[in-house]
Write an enzyme that holds these catalytic residues in place. Structure first.
Site, PDB file in Angstrom:
ATOM      1  N   ARG A 278      -2.441  -8.844 -20.515  1.00 12.87           N
ATOM      2  CA  ARG A 278      -3.296  -8.288 -21.579  1.00 12.87           C
ATOM      3  C   ARG A 278      -2.501  -7.524 -22.617  1.00 12.87           C
ATOM      4  NH1 ARG A 278      -8.530  -8.086 -20.677  1.00 12.87           N
ATOM      5  NH2 ARG A 278      -8.825  -6.123 -21.789  1.00 12.87           N
TER       6      ARG A 278
ATOM      7  N   GLU B  13       2.894  -7.163   8.877  1.00 14.26           N
ATOM      8  CA  GLU B  13       3.041  -5.698   8.886  1.00 14.26           C
ATOM      9  C   GLU B  13       4.011  -5.217   7.802  1.00 14.26           C
ATOM     10  OE1 GLU B  13       1.066  -3.658  10.740  1.00 14.26           O
ATOM     11  OE2 GLU B  13       0.105  -5.561  11.209  1.00 14.26           O
TER      12      GLU B  13
ATOM     13  N   ASP C  96      -9.784  -0.814 -24.789  1.00 17.20           N
ATOM     14  CA  ASP C  96     -10.198  -0.761 -23.387  1.00 17.20           C
ATOM     15  C   ASP C  96     -10.324   0.669 -22.890  1.00 17.20           C
ATOM     16  OD1 ASP C  96     -10.055  -3.465 -23.285  1.00 17.20           O
ATOM     17  OD2 ASP C  96      -8.214  -3.559 -22.101  1.00 17.20           O
TER      18      ASP C  96
ATOM     19  N   PRO D 272       0.817  -1.225   0.000  1.00 20.21           N
ATOM     20  CA  PRO D 272       0.000   0.000   0.000  1.00 20.21           C
ATOM     21  C   PRO D 272       0.852   1.277   0.000  1.00 20.21           C
ATOM     22  CG  PRO D 272      -0.370  -1.307   2.006  1.00 20.21           C
ATOM     23  CD  PRO D 272       0.581  -2.075   1.166  1.00 20.21           C
TER      24      PRO D 272
HETATM   25  N1  ADE Z   1      -0.852  -5.171   0.117  1.00 12.45           N
HETATM   26  C1  ADE Z   1      -1.798  -4.792   0.997  1.00 12.45           C
HETATM   27  N2  ADE Z   1      -2.581  -3.849   0.488  1.00 12.45           N
HETATM   28  C2  ADE Z   1      -2.132  -3.607  -0.770  1.00 12.45           C
HETATM   29  C3  ADE Z   1      -2.535  -2.728  -1.798  1.00 12.45           C
HETATM   30  N3  ADE Z   1      -3.564  -1.908  -1.659  1.00 12.45           N
HETATM   31  N4  ADE Z   1      -1.844  -2.749  -2.955  1.00 12.45           N
HETATM   32  C4  ADE Z   1      -0.789  -3.565  -3.095  1.00 12.45           C
HETATM   33  N5  ADE Z   1      -0.365  -4.417  -2.162  1.00 12.45           N
HETATM   34  C5  ADE Z   1      -1.031  -4.438  -1.005  1.00 12.45           C
END
Ligand code: ADE
Length: 234
Positions: A154, A116, A169, A89
């Site tokens: 793709r 984590e 697309d 994230p």
């Molecule tokens: N791992 C946990 N959440 C994630 C996300 N939103 N994007 C990529 N990897 C992740």
């Protein structure tokens, strides 16, 4: 295009890899996906891959040694060096432009996080491209890695039939519009008829209607796509 996926949960992948377009591409030999279990690179009988964070705090951190050992070993499995990607994230948000830029590469090594996250030194040593698939938290990077594979394949010539060409697309280069609504049989369902124009056989008019519907939807749902500045998606 080759993918090596490093994960603590290799069993999550066979179902996904065995389906649909991806399975066909693998059968045709134009895509290769190898899934590797991170525990193979652990030392000692406990097969320990994670430990508590220095400084305290919740959760467990994936240790640097097995990850770096695994990546170095996996890199040697093919002459083409892999672009190392970490799904996290904290990464750059994935969009179609980034997918198209990445798709010029032949090989990817995807690191799937859990718990984590990784010890920072995994990132310092391997310098992966850190990619997020959106502003929400998944339980781990496996699903995000599947998303990466799914969208990158793709772009590989021969994976899509031409009627499904990725050029058409939404979000492909030069196309920042959402799709127009589509209909198939029956002509009437619970009092909801198919728009008359689509039954007219007048193809120039149908094209005009579709273009107008695309624009309307994009204005209503994703006006940001119409703003040139926002086309990088960042
Ligand atoms: N791992 C946990 N959440 C994630 C996300 N939103 N994007 C990529 N990897 C992740």
């Amino acid at each position: 295009m080759r993918f090596d996926i490093l994960t603590l949960f290799p069993d999550m992948f066979p179902g996904y890899l065995g389906q649909s377009l991806l399975n066909k591409a693998i059968q045709k030999g134009i895509v290769d996906v190898q899934v590797h279990d991170l525990r193979m690179w652990t030392k000692g009988t406990h097969r320990k891959v994670d430990d508590r964070p220095y400084g305290g705090g919740p959760g467990m951190i994936i240790m640097v040694e097995p990850v770096v050992d695994a990546v170095e070993a996996i890199q040697k499995l093919d002459d083409t060096p892999a672009q190392v990607v970490m799904t996290t994230p904290q990464g750059t948000r994935l969009n179609q432009k980034l997918v198209e830029d990445l798709a010029v590469q032949q090989r990817f090594l995807l690191l799937c996080g859990r718990y984590e996250g990784f010890d920072q030194r995994v990132i310092d040593v391997l310098k992966p491209l850190e990619i997020s698939i959106g502003d929400y938290i998944l339980n781990g990077g496996e699903v995000a890695s599947m998303v990466m594979v799914d969208t990158l394949v793709r772009m590989v010539p021969g994976v899509l039939g031409h009627e499904e060409s990725s050029i058409q697309d939404s979000f492909s280069r030069g196309n920042r519009m959402l799709e127009y609504p589509q209909y198939t049989r029956p002509r009437d369902y619970r009092g909801l008829p198919v728009p008359e124009i689509l039954l007219s056989g007048n193809h120039p008019e149908i094209e005009k209607w579709r273009a107008a519907q695309s624009l309307l939807r994009t204005q209503q749902r994703r006006a940001d796509l119409l703003d040139e500045k926002d086309n990088s998606g960042q």
